[in-house]
Design a protein around this motif. Structure first.
Motif, PDB file in Angstrom:
ATOM      1  N   ALA A   1     -63.362 105.173 116.524  1.00 17.76           N
ATOM      2  CA  ALA A   1     -62.042 104.559 116.681  1.00 17.76           C
ATOM      3  C   ALA A   1     -61.625 103.833 115.403  1.00 17.76           C
ATOM      4  O   ALA A   1     -60.483 103.954 114.934  1.00 17.76           O
ATOM      5  N   ILE A   2     -62.565 103.074 114.824  1.00 18.95           N
ATOM      6  CA  ILE A   2     -62.259 102.347 113.586  1.00 18.95           C
ATOM      7  C   ILE A   2     -61.972 103.323 112.450  1.00 18.95           C
ATOM      8  O   ILE A   2     -61.022 103.159 111.679  1.00 18.95           O
ATOM      9  N   ALA A   3     -62.798 104.368 112.358  1.00 20.48           N
ATOM     10  CA  ALA A   3     -62.594 105.348 111.287  1.00 20.48           C
ATOM     11  C   ALA A   3     -61.266 106.078 111.454  1.00 20.48           C
ATOM     12  O   ALA A   3     -60.564 106.331 110.477  1.00 20.48           O
TER      13      ALA A   3
ATOM     14  N   TYR B   1     -56.054 107.139 109.508  1.00 24.32           N
ATOM     15  CA  TYR B   1     -54.635 107.290 109.835  1.00 24.32           C
ATOM     16  C   TYR B   1     -53.780 106.411 108.928  1.00 24.32           C
ATOM     17  O   TYR B   1     -52.764 106.858 108.384  1.00 24.32           O
ATOM     18  N   ARG B   2     -54.215 105.143 108.763  1.00 28.03           N
ATOM     19  CA  ARG B   2     -53.449 104.242 107.912  1.00 28.03           C
ATOM     20  C   ARG B   2     -53.515 104.677 106.456  1.00 28.03           C
ATOM     21  O   ARG B   2     -52.504 104.640 105.730  1.00 28.03           O
TER      22      ARG B   2
ATOM     23  N   PRO C   1     -66.924 103.207 119.092  1.00 28.65           N
ATOM     24  CA  PRO C   1     -66.105 102.272 118.295  1.00 28.65           C
ATOM     25  C   PRO C   1     -66.040 102.654 116.819  1.00 28.65           C
ATOM     26  O   PRO C   1     -65.025 102.427 116.155  1.00 28.65           O
ATOM     27  N   LEU C   2     -67.118 103.257 116.300  1.00 28.54           N
ATOM     28  CA  LEU C   2     -67.099 103.674 114.901  1.00 28.54           C
ATOM     29  C   LEU C   2     -66.036 104.749 114.675  1.00 28.54           C
ATOM     30  O   LEU C   2     -65.288 104.714 113.689  1.00 28.54           O
TER      31      LEU C   2
ATOM     32  N   LEU D   1     -58.540 104.976 112.895  1.00 26.10           N
ATOM     33  CA  LEU D   1     -57.458 104.074 112.525  1.00 26.10           C
ATOM     34  C   LEU D   1     -57.372 103.921 111.009  1.00 26.10           C
ATOM     35  O   LEU D   1     -56.277 103.951 110.430  1.00 26.10           O
ATOM     36  N   ALA D   2     -58.538 103.765 110.374  1.00 26.72           N
ATOM     37  CA  ALA D   2     -58.541 103.597 108.919  1.00 26.72           C
ATOM     38  C   ALA D   2     -58.008 104.847 108.212  1.00 26.72           C
ATOM     39  O   ALA D   2     -57.200 104.756 107.276  1.00 26.72           O
TER      40      ALA D   2
END
Length: 443
Positions: free
Chosen positions: A155-157, A162-163, A152-153, A159-160
């Protein structure tokens, strides 16, 4: 980031395993320390199995070997077994090793600390063993927890990042769309400048500068095509007019006169085409004519001697100046300067060569009307002619305004420059042209 997490996880697991392994060895050593003290004081005569039995800790067992090397007391979990190890350290010394042995229905690795003891009745060996299973279980659990936390870390990283990157590069996408909408027909649009003075702002500024240069080059190309078309049309119109006059009015022009007009205008047309081709070659960076060692003084002297065939006084002041370049092109550049001076001079022309500060130069001066200061830079542009040059005939490139443009192009192609200066020599108050080229490297 995945690689960093993997590396960090491996380091953490290895550090934990090393720490637990060291703690297991210390626990095994501590478990046998009390037994060692008792044997050192009283020997092993009254020692029983209950004295070495673990207090509810099945992961730790103790075995005592007598002077003969056989077990004299063992933990009930390993009762009746032969010696756990063949190590027999001297009194006051210990041996640490790892072996696999079945205890309580399990076949785990054990850390053995064998210590030699000098007690009443002879030397003894106290073997304290502790299971390494907790170490393996802790490492496996930590590895699993790190893996579960990393997914999950990541995945969150992802996404962050990418944005964040998408938001940071949004001005780049706007620039791309703007540049994609700019056509070759209209180069007037420019890229909007992002706020701030960061790399994206610099990129937008660079793109706008490139578009300015493209627009300037396109305008110069269009003017060049228009001027070339006009210059090419002039001799063609003259030839066409002469032919039409000869056709419709046979007695108005003799055959000799017609041939003279056609020959003269054809020569002018051929020279203009040759000049245009030469200018195209000087602009084409992929065209690499053969280079050799060139003596500028020899070329200048040869062209000056050619100009002496006229009624002009030609002063020759040449000193050795060697450069690397194409002999034919350099000769053409010097010839254009000499012919230009010959056409404008009243009586005298100066041709000089020399070197100064690693630069070879060719200078051509005359006593003609000279070039006004405002025209000394633009005179090297293509199809630029002053009013007093309109009467020049073919042979110098002056009729079309290409002679000096060819000089500048050849000089630039050879890593040099061409310039027009004011009068600098007594007796030569007219134009003063100079070509500067890098000297040939003789190292």
């Amino acid at each position: 980031m995945a690689a960093s997490l993997l590396l960090a996880g491996i380091v953490v697991v290895l550090l934990l395993g090393w720490s637990l392994d060291k703690a297991t060895t210390e626990n095994a050593r501590s478990a046998g320390r009390q037994v060692i003290k008792e044997i050192a004081k009283e020997g092993a005569r009254d020692l029983t199995a209950s004295d070495v039995a673990s207090t509810g800790d099945s992961a730790s067992v103790i075995q005592i070997l007598g002077p003969a090397g056989g077990p004299i007391a063992s933990d009930p979990a390993i009762a009746g077994r032969p010696p756990l190890t063949t190590a027999r350290p001297a009194p006051g010394h210990e041996t640490v090793e790892t072996i696999a042995m079945p205890v309580n229905g399990t076949d785990d690795d054990y850390r053995l600390v064998s210590t030699g003891v000098a007690g009443p009745g002879g030397p003894y060996t106290v073997i304290s063993a502790r299971s390494l299973a907790p170490v393996s279980e802790a490492s496996e659990r930590l590895t699993l927890l790190l893996a579960l936390a990393a997914i999950p870390l990541l995945a969150i990283a992802a996404l962050a990042v990418y944005r964040a990157v998408g938001s940071a590069l949004l001005p780049v996408e706007r620039m791309r769309r703007t540049v994609a909408e700019i056509s070759t027909r209209d180069l007037g649009h420019r890229v909007g400048l992002p706020p701030g003075h960061d790399e994206l702002h610099n990129l937008a500024t660079t793109l706008n500068s490139m578009l300015d240069r493209l627009a300037s080059a396109q305008g110069a190309q269009r003017r060049f095509v228009a001027d070339a078309s006009h210059e090419l049309r002039s001799p063609l119109n003259t030839i066409t007019t002469a032919l039409e006059v000869s056709e419709h009015h046979p007695g108005a022009m003799s055959t000799a006169e017609l041939l003279g007009v056609v020959s003269r205008e054809t020569a002018r047309l051929r020279e203009l085409v040759d000049d245009l081709l030469l200018l195209a070659r000087t602009d084409d960076t992929s065209d690499n004519p053969p280079h050799a060692e060139v003596d500028l003084d020899d070329l200048a002297r040869s062209e000056a001697e050619r100009a002496r065939a006229t009624q002009l006084q030609v002063e020759i002041d040449t000193w050795p100046a060697k450069v690397s370049g194409n002999p034919a092109q350099l000769r053409r550049a010097i010839r254009n300067l000499v012919d230009n001076a010959r056409e404008h001079a009243k009586e005298r022309v100066l041709v000089r060569t020399g070197t100064a500060g690693g630069i070879a130069f060719v200078e051509v001066a005359d006593d003609g009307p000279g070039v006004p200061a405002a025209d000394r830079e633009r005179i090297f542009e293509r199809f630029v002619r002053r009013d007093d040059a309109r009467h020049h005939g073919p042979g110098t490139g002056g009729s079309a305004g290409l002679g000096l443009a060819i000089v500048a192009g050849i000089a630039a192609r050879h890593g040099g420059t061409a310039e027009c200066a004011g009068a600098g020599d007594p007796g030569y108050p007219g134009a003063h042209f100079r070509i500067r080229l890098p000297l040939k490297d003789t190292t």
